[in-house]
Structures are given as structure tokens and as C-alpha cells.
Design a protein around this motif. Structure first.
Motif, short mmCIF file in Angstrom:
data_model
loop_
_atom_site.label_atom_id
_atom_site.label_comp_id
_atom_site.label_asym_id
_atom_site.label_seq_id
_atom_site.Cartn_x
_atom_site.Cartn_y
_atom_site.Cartn_z
N ALA A 116 0.80 -1.29 -0.09
CA ALA A 116 -0.20 -0.02 0.11
C ALA A 116 0.88 1.44 -0.04
N ALA A 117 2.12 1.27 0.59
CA ALA A 117 2.98 2.34 0.75
C ALA A 117 4.03 2.59 -0.71
N GLY A 118 3.61 1.61 -1.70
CA GLY A 118 4.03 1.56 -3.14
C GLY A 118 5.18 1.12 -2.96
N ARG A 119 5.75 0.07 -2.30
CA ARG A 119 6.72 -0.83 -2.31
C ARG A 119 6.56 -2.34 -2.62
N GLY A 120 5.60 -2.40 -3.55
CA GLY A 120 5.31 -3.77 -3.80
C GLY A 120 6.22 -4.40 -4.56
N ASP A 121 7.01 -3.68 -5.40
CA ASP A 121 8.01 -3.98 -6.62
C ASP A 121 9.48 -4.34 -5.42
N LYS A 122 9.43 -4.12 -4.37
CA LYS A 122 10.62 -4.14 -3.47
C LYS A 122 10.76 -5.87 -3.46
N VAL A 123 11.93 -6.32 -3.46
CA VAL A 123 12.08 -7.75 -3.33
C VAL A 123 12.32 -8.16 -1.88
N ALA A 124 11.44 -9.25 -1.69
CA ALA A 124 11.24 -9.88 -0.38
C ALA A 124 12.33 -10.92 -0.21
N TYR A 125 12.26 -11.71 -1.19
CA TYR A 125 13.20 -12.94 -1.20
C TYR A 125 14.19 -13.04 -2.57
N TYR A 126 15.27 -13.23 -2.42
CA TYR A 126 16.02 -13.55 -3.48
C TYR A 126 16.26 -15.30 -3.35
N TRP A 127 15.33 -15.95 -4.05
CA TRP A 127 15.50 -17.51 -3.61
C TRP A 127 16.56 -17.98 -4.49
N ALA A 128 17.50 -18.98 -4.02
CA ALA A 128 18.31 -19.82 -4.63
C ALA A 128 18.13 -21.27 -4.61
N TRP A 181 29.60 -18.50 0.30
CA TRP A 181 30.34 -17.31 0.09
C TRP A 181 30.01 -16.78 -1.38
N LYS A 182 29.72 -17.74 -2.16
CA LYS A 182 29.44 -17.50 -3.63
C LYS A 182 28.24 -16.44 -3.61
N LEU A 183 27.12 -17.29 -2.86
CA LEU A 183 25.77 -16.53 -2.73
C LEU A 183 26.01 -15.12 -2.06
N ILE A 184 26.75 -15.08 -1.06
CA ILE A 184 27.00 -13.58 -0.51
C ILE A 184 27.41 -12.57 -1.63
N ALA A 185 28.59 -13.09 -2.14
CA ALA A 185 29.04 -12.25 -3.25
C ALA A 185 28.07 -11.93 -4.61
N GLU A 186 27.29 -12.82 -4.86
CA GLU A 186 26.45 -12.90 -5.91
C GLU A 186 25.31 -11.80 -5.35
N PHE A 187 24.68 -11.91 -4.47
CA PHE A 187 23.64 -11.19 -3.93
C PHE A 187 23.78 -9.87 -3.14
N ALA A 190 37.80 -17.40 0.69
CA ALA A 190 38.85 -16.44 -0.10
C ALA A 190 38.63 -16.41 -1.64
N ARG A 191 37.74 -17.16 -2.07
CA ARG A 191 37.46 -17.44 -3.65
C ARG A 191 36.73 -16.22 -3.78
N HIS A 192 35.83 -15.52 -2.99
CA HIS A 192 34.67 -14.67 -3.23
C HIS A 192 34.77 -13.40 -2.72
N ASP A 193 34.56 -12.47 -3.36
CA ASP A 193 34.53 -10.99 -2.75
C ASP A 193 33.25 -10.93 -1.64
N LEU A 194 33.79 -10.92 -0.35
CA LEU A 194 32.81 -10.64 0.82
C LEU A 194 32.81 -9.17 1.44
N SER A 195 33.08 -8.29 0.47
CA SER A 195 33.14 -6.94 0.93
C SER A 195 31.93 -6.42 1.45
N SER A 196 30.79 -6.92 0.65
CA SER A 196 29.50 -6.42 1.09
C SER A 196 29.24 -6.33 2.37
N LEU A 197 29.53 -7.41 3.02
CA LEU A 197 29.04 -7.62 4.45
C LEU A 197 29.51 -6.49 5.45
N ARG A 198 28.50 -6.28 6.24
CA ARG A 198 28.85 -5.11 7.20
C ARG A 198 28.33 -5.76 8.75
#
Length: 671
Positions: free
Chosen positions: A102-114, A364-370, A394-402
Motif C-alpha cells: 500500500a505504501a508503494g513498495r510492492g516491487d521491492k524484493v522480499a526474497y532472492y531465492w536460490a 560465500w558465492k551467494l553472498i558475493a552474488e547477492f 577466499a575465492r569470493h568478494d565478501l566486501s559487501s558484508l557489514r
């Protein structure tokens, strides 16, 4: 230094082990200087300290949408049967879906399913709302109404969240059973809860194989249960996944999920439910005793899940990508995969698969992908990743993690430090959360950007939570080791055990009175006011009058470079009352011999003291774990003391127990 650079550097031979050894002597880690906190905290802490009931009332109005505003916050007239916001009404499904759309966020992703074979699906809030409404109407067409119990036995697919939300939408009570349980456990839970409908799946995949779930459910003769009228079947793998033939269906009883929702009306207004209306039943895993049907209600539970998810993980729903690696079949999945994240409008990752398939780097692949920013997992999983090696992350870029989190059991310092260095690159706060199925939401935890962390400590209680330590006879302790209790009610607490008020009182409120909740854990309170959870009360070993925690001894053993994992239990001993028995899994190709036993005993003596040295060391290729990853120490105690084994149906691999029992029997009482 990025996480990838850090992991690559530390995975060099000897470098990581040396750094872990060095950091084991560091007592406290302050919040990273460059961490930018996004959720205010100090005002909450001050408000809760001044008036916890008023604090929860303010948060309930701030975080939830109410159909009928409440006027009474806490009813404590009949402890321990507390009620929160009882004259207010709301709908959990509407709070998780409708208000965001209702607030206009219907297109926001709830889940990236893998999926484990590389499948991907994006599920928006609008998608979830549409399918939830259709399934809710489908359930109604089968006669399901408010208060009816609906069983859910599904793997980690989006339909599991839809099923839970559809129940909440029409006031039905869901009873989710972990997808890894045997069908016999499902039948038992459907029988005792008198479920009217069961939602399950044709087949579930795991490590490249497909289990025929619906066929296995049929073998348990679910149709013989007098209350169970229908079985709804999600076709997740189809005939191709089941060897060329679709799952068996019984005409008149079984309905394909896809056909049910296709025929259903697309609009289902949410039912305004009392805040104290039952939302779900969840059975404990049985790691210590017969499973208990823990009952949570609508308003207080949702408030606890939403507030703690936002606060503990410092959530910014506009920018964060959040991933909890648990299964929805456990309370962690209920609170921190479904209800907390969706109430907060967050975007989450949902993964159907194992952490070691198709290779050890899949997480770690999924963390880097999403571009995952918040990752929440179990110490058991971290220790497994340690065993596999730092070269995989170490094979993957995990720099998005905070922000990193742990849940399920106390984490030993070595695993905490590995997580901190290898996954977090030394820059991500770790929230080591303590809570239970019964508490509904996190109770004690660091707050990122605020709390200085100590590896292995859950640190301090969250605002509005009142833990305390008592002696065995109920006297308060200002410091030291004692019995952990909670002295004041909180909104997300269980209300009772399903159809067993007497057991509820006896289990949680008989020892210290009806206003003091007995957690069942022992804990230590240090001079800084930090809580250290040291295991279940029956996991504290009394050696010659000295109380030693199994967790503390386990941490000392695991700190040895040759050890991958360890579990410690007590064994009756004529001389010392109890003796320590350690079940130890060695890393790599290390050999468990007399020399290694002596080395481990001396190592523990150095770390803790001579009293903590294990009397027996039993080499284990693997340890008995539930399907959620918890070590079942009661079974290890049975083996150590030569008793007949208790129930092993909740074990991930029952063969582990047979192998250990044979090894102990061959070795005799001392090895």
C-alpha cells in the motif's frame, strides 16, 4: 583491507593459525571505528530502563499497524499467564505484506531465492501478497478458519513463507515441521495438534538427490488421522525429479497447491485478530527431552521479532540485503527469515541447499552474488567451514558484508575469531545472539556499533529484557556463575505449552515462582556485566565440588590446532562425583593416539586448570547432531555411562551414534 584480501592473506600456510592464536589472548573488541550505525539505540535503552512496559507500548505503536489500537499494555494479574496488548487487534500478514504494498513498495524484493542447482527466483512483496491471498482463500475453501491448525512440512522454498502468512491472514494456527524431519515426526505433530490440513511437497532436493516427500508422508498413513481432512502438495520437482512419475495423490483428500491457488479468489481481506490470538505452535527439537508444543501469539510475538531484527542487525530495509542461513522449521527461521524481516520490509536471501554442495564455497558465492550485507548463521556451521578451510571464502568478494551474527549455541572463541577474520575481514561487528524457541526473539546480544564484544559472550540484554543469575536456592548473584532466569515478562514470550498448561508452569515457572522464568541455561556474569551462556543446567559438570561448564572445556579443546570439533559431557565418577568425557573430531589427517590424548589434556590444563582435564578422550569421526545442527549431548552422556540410547529420531545421521557406541564398547570404560 577488503574481506577477500584479508581471507587470501590469512589463508596462507600458518598465517591464519598464528593470527588466531594471537587474538585468543585479546579479551575485548571495540566497535569498528568506521562502522556507521543506522538504527538509533541509546534512546531505546534509556526508555526501557525507565519504564519497560511503556517502552514496549511505544514500540508496538511505532513498528506495527493496529486495526484496533490497544489501551492495556500488560496484564500481569495471573502470572505466569501474561497477556500483552490484549484489547488490540491486528493481522500479522497485513503487517508483513499489505502495508508495504500500500505504501508503494510492492516491487521491492522480499526474497532472492536460490536453489542448489543454480536456480534463481525473485519474489517481490506484491508477489507474496498475491499468492498469500490466493492460498488463504484456498484454505478457506477447505473449511479452515480461525483457530484451526494447519501443518506445514516444506523445504526452503518461497511457498513455506506463503503458507505461514496465509494461515496468519485468516487466523489459522500454523504448525511448521522442519523439512529434514522424518515423516513419522510429522505424523506425531499433526496428531497431537489435531491439524486439519497439511501442506507438503512432492519432493525435496539435497546435495543432488531428491527425496520423495509426499510418498513418504503417505507411508505414515496421515489419512488415518481423524482431524486431518486434506493434504495440499506443492509440485516442486515434478515427475522429472521423481523418476518420471508425479507424486501419488489420494482423490478427495489431496490437492495440488498450484491448482488450489489458481482456482482461488485473488482477494482475501486480512482478519483482524486479537493480539493474544494464537499465531503458531512450534515443537522443540527434542535435544534434551520430549518435544514441547510451544505456543506463540500474535501481537507480542510480532513486536519482538520486528524490534529485535531491526535493532540487533542494525537493519536499513532500503539498502541491506539480509541472509539468515537457518531453516524456517525452527524458531530462528520463523522470527528471522519470515516474520521479523517481512514486518520490517527487508530484502532477504532464501537458500534451498546444503552449505557444502556443490562445493564448500556455496555460501560465500551467494553472498558475493547477492551482495549480502548481514549474515546470520550457527556456530556449528562456522566450525564446519573452519574445517573445510579458509581458501573457500577466499575465492569470493565478501566486501559487501557489514554485520555478522551467530545463533543456536554459545560460540567458542576460536570459531568467533575465524568468523571475524576470514568472513568479516576484521571489520564486521559480530552479534552473538542468545534466545530460545520459548522467548520468541533475541534476548541478549551485542548491538553493532555500540557494544564492545568479547568472543564467546552474548554480552548484555536488549532493551526491555531483564535477565538475572540466581544460586541453586534462588538467591541473586551480582557476579559469578549461576542459574539464568528472566525476572519480568516480555511481549514475545511463549504463552503456554499447547494443551498443557500444567507442564508449562512446571517446566518454566515452578522452581523460582510464577513470576520468574527459568531459562534452563547456566550462565556467568563477568565484572563488566556481560553474560556468558555456558550451556544447559545439566551441561554443567561438578568435578570435586568445582562447577565447570561444558562450553568452556569445549572451547579450550577446540582452541588446539589439531581439533576440528569437540563435545564434552559428564560421566559419573566414584572419586570426583563427575568426570569429564570429551568426544573429539580431529582436523584433516591428524591421528588420535595416546600422545594426542596427553597433549590435549595438558592443553586444557593450561587453558583452564588441571581440574578441567578430560578423564576420557573418545575420538569421533562425527558428532550426533539434530537436523538443525545442535549436538545432542544427552546421547553422548548415555554412551559415556553405558546406558541404552534415548530417542534418536531427530538426528541428522543416526549411524553416527552406532559408530560411536561401537567404538566406546570396544575401548572399555577407560580408553
Amino acid at each position: 583491507m577488503t574481506t577477500t584480501e584479508s581471507s587470501s592473506t590469512l589463508s596462507a600456510a600458518g598465517t591464519l593459525e598464528a593470527e588466531l592464536e594471537r587474538l585468543l589472548s585479546v579479551e575485548s573488541f571495540p566497535p569498528p571505528a568506521d562502522f556507521v550505525r543506522r538504527v538509533p539505540y541509546e534512546a531505546d535503552a534509556a526508555a526501557a530502563a525507565a519504564d519497560p512496559v511503556a517502552f514496549w507500548a511505544d514500540k508496538a505503536r511505532e513498528l506495527l499497524d493496529w486495526d484496533t489500537p490497544f489501551t492495556k499494555v500488560l496484564n500481569d494479574e495471573n502470572p505466569p499467564f501474561y497477556k500483552w496488548f490484549e484489547d488490540g487487534t491486528l493481522n500479522v500478514s497485513a503487517n508483513c505484506l499489505d502495508r508495504h504494498v500500500a505504501a508503494g513498495r510492492g516491487d521491492k524484493v522480499a526474497y532472492y531465492w536460490a536453489g542448489e542447482e543454480g536456480e534463481r527466483k525473485v519474489v517481490t512483496y506484491a508477489d507474496l501478497l498475491e499468492e498469500t491471498q490466493r492460498l488463504a482463500n484456498g484454505l478457506r475453501s477447505l473449511g479452515v478458519g480461525p483457530g484451526d491448525v494447519v501443518g506445514i512440512f516444506l523445504p526452503m522454498i518461497p511457498q513455506v513463507a506463503v503458507a505461514m502468512l496465509a494461515c496468519a491472514r485468516i487466523g489459522a494456527v500454523h504448525n511448521v515441521v522442519f523439512g529434514g524431519f522424518a515423516p513419522s515426526a510429522v505424523r506425531e505433530r499433526m496428531e497431537v495438534s489435531e491439524a486439519k490440513v497439511l501442506i507438503t511437497v512432492d519432493g525435496a532436493r539435497r546435495k543432488g538427490r531428491t527425496a520423495p516427500v509426499k510418498a513418504a508422508v503417505d507411508e505414515e498413513k496421515m489419512g488415518d488421522l481423524p482431524s486431518l481432512e486434506h493434504i495440499i502438495v506443492v509440485e516442486a520437482v515434478g515427475a522429472a525429479g521423481l523418476g518420471g512419475q508425479r507424486a501419488p495423490m489420494t482423490p478427495g483428500r489431496d490437492i495440488w497447491y498450484e491448482e488450489l491457488i489458481a482456482a482461488a479468489d485473488p482477494v482475501c481481506p486480512p482478519v483482524a485478530m486479537s493480539a493474544e490470538a494464537p499465531l503458531f505452535i512450534l515443537y522443540s527439537s527434542g535435544s534434551t527431552a520430549k518435544p514441547k508444543g510451544i505456543l506463540h501469539t500474535t501481537g507480542g510475538y510480532l513486536l519482538g521479532a520486528a524490534y529485535t531484527h531491526r535493532t540487533v542487525f542494525d537493519l536499513d530495509p532500503e539498502t541491506d540485503i539480509y541472509w539468515c542461513s537457518a531453516d524456517v522449521g525452527w524458531i530462528t527461521g520463523h522470527s528471522y527469515i519470515v516474520y521479523g524481516p517481512l514486518a520490517n520490509g527487508a530484502t532477504s536471501v532464501m537458500y534451498e541447499g546444503a552449505p557444502d554442495y556443490p562445493d564448500y564455497d556455496v555460501w560465500w558465492k551467494l553472498i558475493a552474488e547477492f551482495k549480502v550485507t548481514i549474515f546470520y548463521t550457527a556456530p556449528t556451521a562456522i566450525r564446519a567451514c573452519m574445517k573445510w578451510g579458509a581458501e573457500y571464502p577466499a575465492r569470493h568478494d565478501l566486501s559487501s558484508l557489514r554485520v555478522l551474527g551467530t545463533v543456536g549455541e554459545p560460540i567458542n572463541p576460536k570459531a568467533w575469531l575465524w568468523y571475524h577474520l576470514v568472513i568479516g575481514g576484521g571489520r564486521c561487528p559480530i552479534v552473538d545472539t542468545w534466545w530460545q524457541t520459548e522467548t520468541g526473539s533475541i534476548m541478549i546480544s551485542p548491538v553493532p556499533g555500540v557494544t564492545s564484544t568479547k568472543p564467546g559472550s552474548a554480552t548484555r540484554p536488549l532493551p526491555g529484557i531483564s535477565p538475572a543469575l540466581l544460586t541453586e536456592d534462588g538467591q541473586p548473584l551480582a557476579a559469578g556463575t549461576g542459574v539464568l532466569v528472566i525476572t519480568k515478562p516480555w511481549p514475545s514470550m511463549l504463552r503456554t505449552l499447547y494443551r498443557d498448561d500444567e507442564r508449562f508452569v512446571q517446566t518454566y515457572f515452578s522452581r523460582f515462582g510464577p513470576t520468574t522464568y527459568l531459562v534452563g541455561d547456566a550462565a556467568r556474569l563477568d565484572p563488566d556485566g556481560y553474560f556468558w551462556i555456558i550451556g544447559r543446567i545439566d551441561d554443567v559438570i561438578n568435578v570435586s565440588g568445582h562447577r565447570l561448564s561444558t562450553a568452556e572445556v569445549e572451547s579450550a579443546i577446540v582452541a588446539h590446532e589439531a581439533v576440528a570439533e569437540a563435545a564434552v559431557v559428564a560421566q559419573a565418577d566414584e572419586q570426583t562425583g563427575q568426570a569429564i568425557v570429551a568426544f573429539v573430531t580431529l582436523a584433516g589427517d591428524r591421528v588420535g593416539d595416546d600422545a594426542m590424548v596427553a597433549e590435549l589434556r595438558e592443553h586444557v590444563a593450561t587453558k583452564i586448570g588441571k581440574l578441567a582435564r578430560p578423564k576420557r578422550v573418545i575420538w569421533a569421526d562425527d558428532l550426533p547432531k539434530t537436523r538443525s545442527g545442535k549436538i545432542m549431548r544427552r546421547l553422548l552422556r548415555d554412551i559415556a555411562e553405558g546406558r541404552a540410547l534415548g530417542d534418536v529420531t531427530t538426528l541428522r545421521d543416526p549411524a553416527v551414534m552406532a559408530a560411536l557406541a561401537a567404538k566406546v564398547a570396544a575401548a572399555g570404560p577407560e580408553d
